[in-house]
Design a protein around this motif. Structure first.
Motif, PDB file in Angstrom:
ATOM      1  N   GLY A 281     -18.557  69.123  -6.228  1.00  0.00           N
ATOM      2  CA  GLY A 281     -17.863  70.356  -5.873  1.00  0.00           C
ATOM      3  C   GLY A 281     -16.538  70.131  -5.185  1.00  0.00           C
ATOM      4  O   GLY A 281     -16.214  70.775  -4.191  1.00  0.00           O
TER       5      GLY A 281
ATOM      6  N   GLY B 285     -13.901  70.880  -6.522  1.00  0.00           N
ATOM      7  CA  GLY B 285     -13.061  71.972  -7.006  1.00  0.00           C
ATOM      8  C   GLY B 285     -12.422  71.624  -8.334  1.00  0.00           C
ATOM      9  O   GLY B 285     -12.303  70.461  -8.693  1.00  0.00           O
ATOM     10  N   PRO B 286     -11.994  72.663  -9.078  1.00  0.00           N
ATOM     11  CA  PRO B 286     -11.475  72.481 -10.428  1.00  0.00           C
ATOM     12  C   PRO B 286     -10.250  71.567 -10.481  1.00  0.00           C
ATOM     13  O   PRO B 286     -10.120  70.745 -11.388  1.00  0.00           O
ATOM     14  CB  PRO B 286     -11.081  73.892 -10.863  1.00  0.00           C
ATOM     15  CG  PRO B 286     -11.665  74.808  -9.866  1.00  0.00           C
ATOM     16  CD  PRO B 286     -12.033  74.055  -8.648  1.00  0.00           C
TER      17      PRO B 286
ATOM     18  N   ASN C 164     -11.173  67.850  -9.968  1.00  0.00           N
ATOM     19  CA  ASN C 164     -11.962  67.406 -11.118  1.00  0.00           C
ATOM     20  C   ASN C 164     -11.055  67.131 -12.313  1.00  0.00           C
ATOM     21  O   ASN C 164     -11.273  66.180 -13.066  1.00  0.00           O
ATOM     22  CB  ASN C 164     -13.000  68.464 -11.494  1.00  0.00           C
ATOM     23  CG  ASN C 164     -14.233  68.384 -10.611  1.00  0.00           C
ATOM     24  OD1 ASN C 164     -14.308  67.551  -9.721  1.00  0.00           O
ATOM     25  ND2 ASN C 164     -15.183  69.260 -10.844  1.00  0.00           N
ATOM     26  N   THR C 165     -10.034  67.961 -12.490  1.00  0.00           N
ATOM     27  CA  THR C 165      -9.112  67.765 -13.601  1.00  0.00           C
ATOM     28  C   THR C 165      -8.235  66.551 -13.358  1.00  0.00           C
ATOM     29  O   THR C 165      -8.042  65.714 -14.238  1.00  0.00           O
ATOM     30  CB  THR C 165      -8.213  69.011 -13.761  1.00  0.00           C
ATOM     31  OG1 THR C 165      -9.039  70.153 -13.706  1.00  0.00           O
ATOM     32  CG2 THR C 165      -7.475  68.969 -15.057  1.00  0.00           C
TER      33      THR C 165
ATOM     34  N   MET D 128      -8.616  58.813 -17.806  1.00  0.00           N
ATOM     35  CA  MET D 128      -8.248  58.613 -19.219  1.00  0.00           C
ATOM     36  C   MET D 128      -7.091  57.618 -19.335  1.00  0.00           C
ATOM     37  O   MET D 128      -7.038  56.815 -20.270  1.00  0.00           O
ATOM     38  CB  MET D 128      -7.824  59.945 -19.841  1.00  0.00           C
ATOM     39  CG  MET D 128      -8.981  60.877 -20.110  1.00  0.00           C
ATOM     40  SD  MET D 128      -8.386  62.404 -20.835  1.00  0.00           S
ATOM     41  CE  MET D 128      -9.893  63.370 -20.821  1.00  0.00           C
TER      42      MET D 128
ATOM     43  N   VAL E 179     -14.239  63.041 -19.275  1.00  0.00           N
ATOM     44  CA  VAL E 179     -14.117  64.469 -19.589  1.00  0.00           C
ATOM     45  C   VAL E 179     -14.999  65.248 -18.611  1.00  0.00           C
ATOM     46  O   VAL E 179     -16.202  65.380 -18.813  1.00  0.00           O
ATOM     47  CB  VAL E 179     -14.536  64.726 -21.051  1.00  0.00           C
ATOM     48  CG1 VAL E 179     -14.428  66.197 -21.396  1.00  0.00           C
ATOM     49  CG2 VAL E 179     -13.691  63.895 -21.995  1.00  0.00           C
ATOM     50  N   SER E 180     -14.377  65.756 -17.546  1.00  0.00           N
ATOM     51  CA  SER E 180     -15.156  66.247 -16.395  1.00  0.00           C
ATOM     52  C   SER E 180     -16.295  67.187 -16.756  1.00  0.00           C
ATOM     53  O   SER E 180     -17.423  66.996 -16.318  1.00  0.00           O
ATOM     54  CB  SER E 180     -14.245  66.958 -15.407  1.00  0.00           C
ATOM     55  OG  SER E 180     -13.146  66.159 -15.126  1.00  0.00           O
ATOM     56  N   ALA E 181     -15.990  68.215 -17.542  1.00  0.00           N
ATOM     57  CA  ALA E 181     -17.029  69.211 -17.807  1.00  0.00           C
ATOM     58  C   ALA E 181     -18.196  68.580 -18.572  1.00  0.00           C
ATOM     59  O   ALA E 181     -19.362  68.929 -18.346  1.00  0.00           O
ATOM     60  CB  ALA E 181     -16.446  70.383 -18.585  1.00  0.00           C
TER      61      ALA E 181
ATOM     62  N   PHE F 146     -20.592  66.736 -16.316  1.00  0.00           N
ATOM     63  CA  PHE F 146     -21.656  67.480 -15.621  1.00  0.00           C
ATOM     64  C   PHE F 146     -22.991  67.189 -16.292  1.00  0.00           C
ATOM     65  O   PHE F 146     -24.040  67.200 -15.654  1.00  0.00           O
ATOM     66  CB  PHE F 146     -21.386  68.996 -15.644  1.00  0.00           C
ATOM     67  CG  PHE F 146     -20.094  69.396 -14.978  1.00  0.00           C
ATOM     68  CD1 PHE F 146     -19.504  68.580 -14.019  1.00  0.00           C
ATOM     69  CD2 PHE F 146     -19.477  70.589 -15.303  1.00  0.00           C
ATOM     70  CE1 PHE F 146     -18.313  68.944 -13.404  1.00  0.00           C
ATOM     71  CE2 PHE F 146     -18.287  70.963 -14.693  1.00  0.00           C
ATOM     72  CZ  PHE F 146     -17.709  70.146 -13.751  1.00  0.00           C
TER      73      PHE F 146
ATOM     74  N   THR G 109     -10.232  69.423 -22.242  1.00  0.00           N
ATOM     75  CA  THR G 109     -10.905  68.969 -21.029  1.00  0.00           C
ATOM     76  C   THR G 109     -10.423  69.768 -19.825  1.00  0.00           C
ATOM     77  O   THR G 109     -11.211  70.282 -19.037  1.00  0.00           O
ATOM     78  CB  THR G 109     -10.617  67.471 -20.783  1.00  0.00           C
ATOM     79  OG1 THR G 109     -11.090  66.737 -21.889  1.00  0.00           O
ATOM     80  CG2 THR G 109     -11.295  66.984 -19.518  1.00  0.00           C
ATOM     81  N   VAL G 110      -9.097  69.892 -19.713  1.00  0.00           N
ATOM     82  CA  VAL G 110      -8.530  70.621 -18.576  1.00  0.00           C
ATOM     83  C   VAL G 110      -8.981  72.069 -18.616  1.00  0.00           C
ATOM     84  O   VAL G 110      -9.433  72.631 -17.612  1.00  0.00           O
ATOM     85  CB  VAL G 110      -6.986  70.520 -18.593  1.00  0.00           C
ATOM     86  CG1 VAL G 110      -6.384  71.439 -17.546  1.00  0.00           C
ATOM     87  CG2 VAL G 110      -6.552  69.086 -18.369  1.00  0.00           C
TER      88      VAL G 110
ATOM     89  N   ILE H 204     -11.613  73.593 -20.014  1.00  0.00           N
ATOM     90  CA  ILE H 204     -13.025  73.851 -19.731  1.00  0.00           C
ATOM     91  C   ILE H 204     -13.388  73.410 -18.309  1.00  0.00           C
ATOM     92  O   ILE H 204     -14.179  74.064 -17.634  1.00  0.00           O
ATOM     93  CB  ILE H 204     -13.917  73.189 -20.803  1.00  0.00           C
ATOM     94  CG1 ILE H 204     -13.613  73.841 -22.160  1.00  0.00           C
ATOM     95  CG2 ILE H 204     -15.393  73.333 -20.466  1.00  0.00           C
ATOM     96  CD1 ILE H 204     -14.314  73.214 -23.326  1.00  0.00           C
ATOM     97  N   THR H 205     -12.771  72.327 -17.841  1.00  0.00           N
ATOM     98  CA  THR H 205     -13.076  71.871 -16.486  1.00  0.00           C
ATOM     99  C   THR H 205     -12.591  72.880 -15.447  1.00  0.00           C
ATOM    100  O   THR H 205     -13.290  73.175 -14.477  1.00  0.00           O
ATOM    101  CB  THR H 205     -12.428  70.501 -16.220  1.00  0.00           C
ATOM    102  OG1 THR H 205     -12.863  69.589 -17.211  1.00  0.00           O
ATOM    103  CG2 THR H 205     -12.807  69.979 -14.854  1.00  0.00           C
ATOM    104  N   MET H 206     -11.394  73.413 -15.642  1.00  0.00           N
ATOM    105  CA  MET H 206     -10.871  74.408 -14.694  1.00  0.00           C
ATOM    106  C   MET H 206     -11.806  75.613 -14.626  1.00  0.00           C
ATOM    107  O   MET H 206     -12.018  76.209 -13.587  1.00  0.00           O
ATOM    108  CB  MET H 206      -9.469  74.878 -15.112  1.00  0.00           C
ATOM    109  CG  MET H 206      -8.375  73.839 -14.975  1.00  0.00           C
ATOM    110  SD  MET H 206      -8.124  73.229 -13.299  1.00  0.00           S
ATOM    111  CE  MET H 206      -7.116  74.530 -12.589  1.00  0.00           C
TER     112      MET H 206
ATOM    113  N   GLN I   3     -15.129  75.665 -15.475  1.00  0.00           N
ATOM    114  CA  GLN I   3     -16.555  75.448 -15.177  1.00  0.00           C
ATOM    115  C   GLN I   3     -16.848  74.767 -13.846  1.00  0.00           C
ATOM    116  O   GLN I   3     -17.989  74.771 -13.406  1.00  0.00           O
ATOM    117  CB  GLN I   3     -17.171  74.588 -16.285  1.00  0.00           C
ATOM    118  CG  GLN I   3     -17.279  75.297 -17.620  1.00  0.00           C
ATOM    119  CD  GLN I   3     -18.197  74.539 -18.549  1.00  0.00           C
ATOM    120  OE1 GLN I   3     -18.614  73.438 -18.248  1.00  0.00           O
ATOM    121  NE2 GLN I   3     -18.525  75.144 -19.676  1.00  0.00           N
ATOM    122  N   SER I   4     -15.845  74.144 -13.223  1.00  0.00           N
ATOM    123  CA  SER I   4     -16.143  73.327 -12.049  1.00  0.00           C
ATOM    124  C   SER I   4     -16.820  74.124 -10.946  1.00  0.00           C
ATOM    125  O   SER I   4     -16.367  75.222 -10.617  1.00  0.00           O
ATOM    126  CB  SER I   4     -14.855  72.711 -11.508  1.00  0.00           C
ATOM    127  OG  SER I   4     -14.439  71.685 -12.351  1.00  0.00           O
ATOM    128  N   PRO I   5     -17.875  73.580 -10.383  1.00  0.00           N
ATOM    129  CA  PRO I   5     -18.533  74.260  -9.271  1.00  0.00           C
ATOM    130  C   PRO I   5     -17.579  74.322  -8.086  1.00  0.00           C
ATOM    131  O   PRO I   5     -16.737  73.453  -7.904  1.00  0.00           O
ATOM    132  CB  PRO I   5     -19.725  73.359  -8.958  1.00  0.00           C
ATOM    133  CG  PRO I   5     -19.415  72.050  -9.565  1.00  0.00           C
ATOM    134  CD  PRO I   5     -18.517  72.313 -10.720  1.00  0.00           C
TER     135      PRO I   5
END
Lengths: 638, 235
Positions: A335, A337-338, A341-342, A349, A399-401, A404, B103-104, B106-108, B110-112
């Motif tokens: 967590g 944050g977005p 994570n990005t 990469m 690939v962050s998402a 998960f 990636t960017v 979907i990550t933006m 979905q991120s908790p």
């Protein structure tokens, strides 16, 4: 299980008893052998040595011992996971936790690291024309500190107190709130002590490479293993310092009630940041030296120089730098944050680019060559496709998402075993086969080596390829069983078979060493038709090498003179060289630190203070000894 | 060497053909589907890289191997090739950009995060998740709470507010979507959209002690009306 000896009754689990019994038997056999063949002078000389080849050999010997133990743990893990709802021996619950904690910690800190440091110790001075590492005494201290740390860590199991917190030691599980027993202290102190030794050795390597290159060995003429070692040593210096700090904080949390990683002011995520700021560079600390080894072996057995040398150097440096910018990709589910994570997805990469350059440069080194399939070359060739398979799952993980889903599942376990085994372990074996002539003056058997290679490689893919699917089917890591209905049975069983194939490969390696030493056929100075300086010195390398000092006239200096059919030019006009003199002080220092640490673990503070005084006294003794004294006036020492 | 290539390739096809039955690649929520899309996309791009490397590798190793016929061959000294090296620097960069864009995005999305949505939107069901050694507790919007059994209404977006009472756990329902860690000192929010009807298994994915393996829970996604009846019965 309960045993009573002379009225005392000791209760211990059967695995611990089995370990004691087998250790006593092995110890007995070794003692018998040592007494019978009177190996005491040899042991005494290795206890006091500060010579780089001997210390390197010790690093590899003990690294391999711990590799075998951690490998045995891996086989026990695979036996427990072979079939669903299994109850193998007693490896469920805390015993299983101890198993994977020991396996991970030992493989990283007490197997992979020392074997790589051992190869660096042996090879780097020979590659650059140095007579030894810059600080031979410190080198011995570094080795014995690793040994002391490993001893402490291993001892925990024999007292039935092995840590069970994972090799990552995540807080707050590792704090005294959740694991108040000494088990976790063994992890903290064992890793801390050996880490200190690693930092010393890294310093030593940096100074050696900067100061002690032979005349004409310019930076861009250095062999790639030396380059990799240089970058790795700098990374060790930065990363292991962070680990040391993290472990100190954890020690204070555990022993003295500070609250860095828990409570209202602390945060368990701090531990994860510190650990991975160490932990991610560590992955490249393990991989880069292996890249270096492959970069020297592949040209030798292709009969061609490395393709794109400067790009190879540049990508090593770039990977080293980038490895410090990606740590939070281990933490994408905490967590942050977005935005973060990005960010960490993108930096991760990026690392694929310099790594890709290296892969293609190796491939184009093969092109147009004359490829000889010797055992070191087989390990190097096996590395390329295997490592790329681990590399591509690395990009998938960035690939962050998607991570998960991957995170903390068997998919991740598959990924990091793919990369670490392909690079580090295949690299270490390639290096051992390649440099055995310089270490021991013998060449390992090629036929047995090929058995070792093929069994290990096939076993490796059979173990870890199905594990990707196990993970995608929803099996988390660090669980000791699964249900028959989970669809995990087939892939887990395949992994278990693969693990035993790898184990069989290692048996061939043992047999190979035994056979080679039994036949004892001396080998020439240059058995592989090499290209670099290490193949100009005798096998095994003597204590006084490079006398007279060679003059390096380009990259692959030995190859240049071979092509021109002449002798290498030499000179007496060179920088002063390091002097290695035997000393028992390094062992004594490490043993006092080990004793001090052991008392700290059990919080016997008075006893540890006494050992601290002893350690300090050894420092004073050391300050008043000067092994260079006898050389003053000869114009060698400065 | 050929054996190795064959082994890897056959393994790869095995993985590709057998994936319809693989949980994570066939998820039952739109959040999970986005994640599975990313997995497929990255696998596809990476498969290109793999194939190029394998073909070059196999070709070079076979063609330039030592043989009796070639034993006197002297390799030509080649230092490198700038253009070639630039090619395999630039192409990976392009491939990574292609991968980075979705990636960017979907990550933006979905991120908790630590900030909970204040007002639940229409079609969103909130569940308060508490993790503790070694069980899960799920509190529904009407205050009713159940242990180790999570019942959800179908086609809704589910917002999980997660926190732990002791150490770090991780909340994971592989068949629905990815995981999120559960912390003692903060609350995280994670949304799984459009869950589909079915029965699934949830697990703890962060090692949390001796019973970590058994810290599982069952998940049932049922019709909206059934869900209403279910939480009212709990009261």
């Amino acid at each position: 299980m309960e045993i009573s000896i002379f009225g005392f009754s000791i209760s211990a689990p059967s695995d611990v008893i089995a370990a004691w019994i087998s250790t006593v038997i092995m110890g007995g056999i070794i003692t018998f052998y040592v007494v019978k063949t009177n190996k005491f002078p040899l042991i005494w000389s290795y206890l006091r040595t500060t010579n780089h080849r001997k210390i390197g050999t010790l690093y590899i010997l003990f690294g391999f011992l711990f590799f075998s133990r951690a490998g045995l743990d891996a086989l026990l893990i695979r036996l427990q996971l072979a079939v669903p709802n299994n109850e193998f021996w007693l490896f469920q619950f805390e015993k299983y936790d101890q198993l994977f904690t020991t396996h991970g910690t030992m493989m990283i800190f007490f197997a992979a690291m020392p074997m790589l440091l051992g190869l660096m110790n042996i090879v780097v001075p020979l590659q650059i024309g140095a007579r030894d590492l810059a600080f031979p005494f410190l080198n011995a201290v570094g080795f014995w500190l690793f040994f002391a740390g490993a001893l402490i860590f291993n001892f925990s199991f024999f007292l039935n107190s092995a840590p069970g917190i994972g090799w990552t030691g995540y807080a707050p599980l590792s704090t005294s709130i959740f694991t108040p027993d000494v088990n976790s202290d063994y992890y903290v102190f064992g890793v801390q002590v050996s880490g200190l030794g690693t930092i010393f050795t890294a310093l030593n390597l940096i100074v050696t490479i900067i100061r002690h290159r032979a005349p004409g060995m310019k930076w861009f003429r250095m062999p790639l293993f030396t380059w990799a070692t240089f970058v790795t040593a700098i990374m060790i210096l930065l990363a292991f310092t962070v680990l040391a700090i993290a472990l100190y904080l954890l020690m204070f949390d555990r022993m003295f009630g500070t609250k860095f990683f828990s409570g209202p002011d602390g945060d368990p995520v701090y531990w994860q940041h510190l650990f991975w700021i160490f932990g991610h560079p560590e992955v490249y600390i393990l991989a880069l030296p292996a890249f270096g080894i492959f970069s020297d072996i592949i040209p030798t057995f292709s009969g061609k120089r490395i393709f794109g040398y400067s790009a190879m150097v540049f990508s090593i440096v770039l990977i080293g730098f980038l490895s410090f910018t990606v740590w939070a990709h281990h933490m994408l589910t905490v967590g942050l944050g977005p935005l973060l994570n990005t960010f960490f997805a993108i930096t991760t990469m990026t690392i694929a680019v310099p790594t890709g350059i290296k892969i293609f440069n190796w491939l184009f080194t093969l092109q147009g060559g004359l490829i000889r399939f010797t055992v070191p070359m087989l390990f190097s060739l096996g590395f390329i496709p295997s490592f790329v398979m681990g590399g591509v799952t690395g990009v998938m993980l960035s690939v962050s998402a998607a991570d998960f889903q991957f995170h903390d599942s068997q998919f991740v376990v598959a990924h990091f075993h793919y990369v670490i085994l392909a690079s580090t372990i295949l690299g270490i074996f390639a290096g051992i086969y390649y440099y055995y002539p310089k270490m021991m003056g013998l060449r390992l058997d090629e036929t047995l080596g090929k058995w070792h290679f093929w069994l290990f490689l096939i076993g490796y893919h059979l173990t870890f390829f199905p594990m990707h699917i196990t993970g995608l089917n929803g099996m988390p890591r660090r669980v000791f069983t699964y249900d028959p209905g989970d669809g995990l049975t087939v892939t887990n069983f395949m992994s278990t078979i693969g693990a035993f194939l790898m184990g069989a490969g290692i048996l061939f390696f043992f047999w190979n060493i035994f056979k080679t030493h039994r036949e004892n056929e001396p080998v020439s100075d240059d058995p592989w038709n090499g290209r670099t300086l290490e193949w100009t010195v005798p096998s095994p390398s003597p204590e006084e090498t490079f006398d007279p000092m060679p003059v390096v006239e380009g990259m692959d200096p030995l190859w240049i003179v071979k092509k021109e059919g002449r002798e290498m030019r030499t000179t007496t006009d060179h920088r002063s060289t390091p002097i290695a003199r035997d000393s028992i002080l390094p062992v004594l220092m490490a043993l006092s630190l080990a004793a001090l640490t052991f008392c700290m673990i059990y919080q016997w503070f008075i006893a540890s203070a006494i050992f601290a005084v002893g350690l300090f006294a050894l420092f004073i003794v050391r300050s008043f000894t000067d092994e260079k004294k006898e050389h003053y006036g000869k114009g060698e020492a400065s | 060497m050929k054996k190795l290539g064959l082994l890897i390739l056959s393994g790869f096809t095995l993985m590709l053909s057998g994936c319809s039955g693989i949980n994570v690649l066939d998820p039952k929520s739109s959040t999970g589907k986005d994640q599975a899309y990313l997995i497929w996309l990255s696998l596809g791009i990476m498969a290109l890289v793999l194939i190029v490397v394998f073909i070059l590798f196999a070709y070079f190793v076979y063609k330039y191997r030592y043989s009796e016929a070639r034993k006197d061959y002297e390799p030509v000294d080649v230092e490198g090739n700038r253009k070639l090296e630039l090619t395999y620097t630039i192409i990976p960069v392009i491939l990574l950009i292609i991968l980075a864009v979705p990636t960017v995005r979907i990550t933006m999305e979905q991120s908790p995060d630590t900030s909970a949505s204040q007002k639940p939107e229409d079609g969103t069901t909130k569940i308060e998740v508490t993790g503790r050694q070694f069980e899960w507790e799920f509190k529904h919007e009407n205050g009713a709470s159940v242990k180790d059994e999570l019942v959800l209404p179908e086609d809704e977006d589910i917002e999980f507010n997660l926190h732990s009472e002791d150490l770090i756990h991780s909340f994971w329902i592989p068949e629905l979507a990815g995981k999120v860690d559960v912390f003692p000192n903060k609350e995280l929010n994670y949304v799984i959209r459009d869950v589909e009807r079915g029965e699934y298994e949830g697990k703890c994915a962060e090692f949390c002690g001796v019973q970590h393996t058994n810290m599982t829970f069952s998940v049932k996604v049922i019709g909206k009306e059934d869900y209403k009846a279910y939480i009212n019965d709990l009261k």
